[in-house]
Design a protein around this motif. Structure first.
Motif, PDB file in Angstrom:
ATOM      1  N   ASN A  38       0.672  -1.321   0.029  1.00 28.96           N
ATOM      2  CA  ASN A  38       0.047  -0.003   0.125  1.00 28.96           C
ATOM      3  C   ASN A  38       0.776   1.304  -0.156  1.00 28.96           C
ATOM      4  OD1 ASN A  38      -2.582  -1.345  -0.027  1.00 28.96           O
ATOM      5  ND2 ASN A  38      -2.121  -1.499   2.245  1.00 28.96           N
ATOM      6  N   LEU A  39       2.685   1.099  -0.345  1.00 28.20           N
ATOM      7  CA  LEU A  39       2.736   2.362  -0.229  1.00 28.20           C
ATOM      8  C   LEU A  39       3.202   3.215  -1.327  1.00 28.20           C
ATOM      9  CD1 LEU A  39       5.760   0.786   1.655  1.00 28.20           C
ATOM     10  CD2 LEU A  39       3.266   2.426   2.715  1.00 28.20           C
ATOM     11  N   HIS A  40       3.621   3.615  -1.799  1.00 31.93           N
ATOM     12  CA  HIS A  40       3.582   5.245  -2.389  1.00 31.93           C
ATOM     13  C   HIS A  40       4.849   5.415  -3.029  1.00 31.93           C
ATOM     14  CE1 HIS A  40      -1.030   4.983  -2.504  1.00 31.93           C
ATOM     15  NE2 HIS A  40      -0.747   5.308  -1.279  1.00 31.93           N
ATOM     16  N   THR A  41       5.198   6.039  -4.468  1.00 32.75           N
ATOM     17  CA  THR A  41       6.423   6.437  -5.030  1.00 32.75           C
ATOM     18  C   THR A  41       6.024   7.843  -5.390  1.00 32.75           C
ATOM     19  OG1 THR A  41       6.709   4.356  -5.896  1.00 32.75           O
ATOM     20  CG2 THR A  41       7.936   6.309  -6.922  1.00 32.75           C
ATOM     21  N   ARG A  42       7.128   9.072  -4.567  1.00 29.43           N
ATOM     22  CA  ARG A  42       7.113  10.085  -5.137  1.00 29.43           C
ATOM     23  C   ARG A  42       8.148  10.542  -5.897  1.00 29.43           C
ATOM     24  NH1 ARG A  42       6.331  12.852   1.086  1.00 29.43           N
ATOM     25  NH2 ARG A  42       3.713  12.099   1.271  1.00 29.43           N
ATOM     26  N   GLU A  43       7.846  11.563  -6.899  1.00 30.56           N
ATOM     27  CA  GLU A  43       9.122  12.515  -8.168  1.00 30.56           C
ATOM     28  C   GLU A  43       9.734  13.538  -7.820  1.00 30.56           C
ATOM     29  OE1 GLU A  43       8.030  12.953 -12.301  1.00 30.56           O
ATOM     30  OE2 GLU A  43       7.911  10.694 -11.997  1.00 30.56           O
ATOM     31  N   PHE A  44      11.181  13.500  -7.478  1.00 32.48           N
ATOM     32  CA  PHE A  44      11.771  15.025  -7.543  1.00 32.48           C
ATOM     33  C   PHE A  44      12.470  15.210  -8.813  1.00 32.48           C
ATOM     34  CE2 PHE A  44      11.058  12.230  -3.438  1.00 32.48           C
ATOM     35  CZ  PHE A  44      10.965  12.803  -2.393  1.00 32.48           C
ATOM     36  N   LEU A  45      11.956  16.182  -9.216  1.00 35.81           N
ATOM     37  CA  LEU A  45      12.533  16.547 -10.302  1.00 35.81           C
ATOM     38  C   LEU A  45      13.571  17.889  -9.551  1.00 35.81           C
ATOM     39  CD1 LEU A  45      12.079  16.857 -13.520  1.00 35.81           C
ATOM     40  CD2 LEU A  45       9.848  17.862 -13.132  1.00 35.81           C
ATOM     41  N   GLY A  46      14.492  17.743 -10.260  1.00 33.22           N
ATOM     42  CA  GLY A  46      15.132  19.133 -10.983  1.00 33.22           C
ATOM     43  C   GLY A  46      16.350  19.288 -11.282  1.00 33.22           C
ATOM     44  N   HIS A  47      16.776  18.350 -11.482  1.00 31.93           N
ATOM     45  CA  HIS A  47      18.038  18.048 -12.621  1.00 31.93           C
ATOM     46  C   HIS A  47      18.071  17.830 -13.607  1.00 31.93           C
ATOM     47  CE1 HIS A  47      20.854  16.700  -9.682  1.00 31.93           C
ATOM     48  NE2 HIS A  47      20.493  15.699  -8.796  1.00 31.93           N
ATOM     49  N   LYS A  48      19.043  18.494 -14.712  1.00 27.68           N
ATOM     50  CA  LYS A  48      18.410  19.051 -15.836  1.00 27.68           C
ATOM     51  C   LYS A  48      18.963  17.592 -17.108  1.00 27.68           C
ATOM     52  CE  LYS A  48      19.655  23.600 -15.766  1.00 27.68           C
ATOM     53  NZ  LYS A  48      19.257  23.566 -14.240  1.00 27.68           N
ATOM     54  N   LYS A  49      19.527  16.590 -16.506  1.00 27.09           N
ATOM     55  CA  LYS A  49      20.071  15.670 -17.031  1.00 27.09           C
ATOM     56  C   LYS A  49      19.834  14.174 -16.177  1.00 27.09           C
ATOM     57  CE  LYS A  49      22.666  17.960 -20.753  1.00 27.09           C
ATOM     58  NZ  LYS A  49      24.375  17.409 -21.399  1.00 27.09           N
ATOM     59  N   LYS A  50      20.240  13.521 -16.607  1.00 30.17           N
ATOM     60  CA  LYS A  50      19.554  11.317 -15.962  1.00 30.17           C
ATOM     61  C   LYS A  50      21.001  11.993 -14.646  1.00 30.17           C
ATOM     62  CE  LYS A  50      23.124   8.347 -18.160  1.00 30.17           C
ATOM     63  NZ  LYS A  50      22.921   7.587 -19.577  1.00 30.17           N
ATOM     64  N   ASP A 107      17.629   5.977 -16.266  1.00 30.01           N
ATOM     65  CA  ASP A 107      17.621   6.794 -17.588  1.00 30.01           C
ATOM     66  C   ASP A 107      16.737   6.880 -18.284  1.00 30.01           C
ATOM     67  OD1 ASP A 107      20.655   6.072 -16.909  1.00 30.01           O
ATOM     68  OD2 ASP A 107      20.637   3.828 -18.452  1.00 30.01           O
ATOM     69  N   ASP A 108      15.862   7.592 -17.144  1.00 31.56           N
ATOM     70  CA  ASP A 108      14.725   7.963 -18.075  1.00 31.56           C
ATOM     71  C   ASP A 108      14.412   9.450 -18.890  1.00 31.56           C
ATOM     72  OD1 ASP A 108      12.931   6.861 -15.955  1.00 31.56           O
ATOM     73  OD2 ASP A 108      13.731   7.437 -14.212  1.00 31.56           O
ATOM     74  N   LYS A 109      13.471   9.141 -19.773  1.00 30.83           N
ATOM     75  CA  LYS A 109      13.849   9.991 -20.786  1.00 30.83           C
ATOM     76  C   LYS A 109      12.075  10.385 -20.776  1.00 30.83           C
ATOM     77  CE  LYS A 109      17.336   8.090 -23.273  1.00 30.83           C
ATOM     78  NZ  LYS A 109      18.673   9.546 -22.822  1.00 30.83           N
ATOM     79  N   ASN A 110      11.801  11.987 -21.691  1.00 27.26           N
ATOM     80  CA  ASN A 110      10.732  12.423 -21.316  1.00 27.26           C
ATOM     81  C   ASN A 110       9.911  11.989 -22.980  1.00 27.26           C
ATOM     82  OD1 ASN A 110      11.776  13.852 -23.196  1.00 27.26           O
ATOM     83  ND2 ASN A 110      11.567  16.042 -21.971  1.00 27.26           N
TER      84      ASN A 110
END
Length: 329
Positions: free
Chosen positions: A25-37, A309-312
């Motif tokens: 029942n646990l969740h994942t949060r995303e942390f966005l700030g870097h410009k590359k991987k 290695d996430d990409k948009n």
């Protein structure tokens, strides 16, 4: 006991949740700030701050409240002139962070100010860094299979050794008397510290050994390999006690949770596997969208940070990392 351990608990004095029930029942949060991987994520010793190192030549420090909803403001650490490939916190000081970069420098940062307090230039592109458990020394590995030991107090290199084989990841045991190297030969070299003399060679895998993790209780070390297996070794006997077989691609990164009950392992498979250390049984998979670079459990709570290695949709680097284990999204 962390909040993650009491999720979904039955009323009354029931036993703490384990296995799949602990994580489902646990969740994942995303942390966005870097410009590359993001190449590396690491928690500080209090479990309240998380550092991330990126190809964008910066590191960032994030305040993560284990039981709260806020992500907190992050702090950018600027100064490196190449990718920040790995980072680690001082095990005795919650505000001191060391970073290793392809620009040949190792830098020490103060998380309270965001300033670089010390730096040393080494001879190659640095890809590995780890603190001795007592905080007195830092070991750094570079692309040329050279190991450098840095005295933290003087922030100077005091020992260098070049190896004739591929060295992939490095670690001390919990007492600091043994130093381990995973090699491209499928072995783990066990060195005595501080002499760095080889004590033993563990024939660990049929392909190169990529990553290593030390169980926080000091009982085990785990090794991830190109053969898609994770092997678990009893440190006192230096014997393999079991293997974890859930992944199908070369194992890139592994981590034990805070009490040594679970191990997370990741590869190019589109999930992170969580398995019970004592049984080898896989109990949960965290879905992911790309090949994983770094997983690390929080030292106090069942929170797992991971970077890939996430990409948009335009096929450019997203510059995100995620943390799994929150009770609320």
């Amino acid at each position: 006991m962390s909040t993650a351990e009491v999720v979904d608990a039955a009323p009354g004095p029931s036993a703490p949740l384990t296995g799949k029930a602990l994580f489902r029942n646990l969740h994942t949060r995303e942390f966005l700030g870097h410009k590359k991987k993001v190449h590396s994520v690491a928690w500080n010793c209090s479990g309240k701050k998380l550092a991330s190192g990126s190809v964008d030549q910066t590191a960032r420090i994030w305040h993560v409240e284990p039981h709260g909803h806020t992500k907190g403001k992050d702090m950018e650490l600027k100064g490196h002139t190449d990718s920040v490939d790995q980072l680690c916190w001082d095990p005795k000081h919650a505000d001191l962070l060391a970073t290793a970069s392809g620009d040949k420098t190792v830098r020490l940062w103060d998380a309270r100010t965001g300033k670089c307090s010390q730096q040393v230039e080494l001879s190659g592109e640095n890809i590995n860094i780890t603190y001795k458990p007592d905080g007195s020394h830092i070991a750094v590995g570079n692309r040329d299979d050279e190991l450098t030991i840095i005295d933290v107090r003087k922030f100077k290199a005091i020992h260098k050794r070049k190896f004739t084989y591929e060295v992939n990841e490095i670690a001390w045991n919990t007492t600091g008397e043994f130093f381990f190297l995973t090699t491209g030969n499928g072995t783990v070299e066990v060195l005595e510290y501080p002499s760095l003399q080889t004590l033993q060679t563990l024939i660990a895998h049929t392909a190169g050994c990529y990553c290593i993790a030390i169980d926080p209780t000091g009982r085990y070390l785990a090794v991830g390999s190109a053969d898609a297996l994770v092997s678990l070794w009893d440190v006192s006997e230096m014997l393999c006690v079991r293997t974890f077989t859930k992944l199908e691609w070369p194992v890139r990164t592994i981590s034990f949770n805070h009490d040594g009950q679970y191990i997370a392992s990741a590869s190019e498979d589109l999930f992170i596997d969580i398995a019970e250390v004592d049984t080898g049984r896989s109990v949960y998979q965290i879905p992911c969208r790309a090949a994983m670079n770094s997983v690390e459990w929080n030292p106090k709570y069942n929170l797992l940070a991971f970077a890939a290695d996430d990409k948009n949709k335009y096929q450019t680097d997203e510059g995100v990392f995620r943390v799994f284990g929150f009770e609320n999204p």
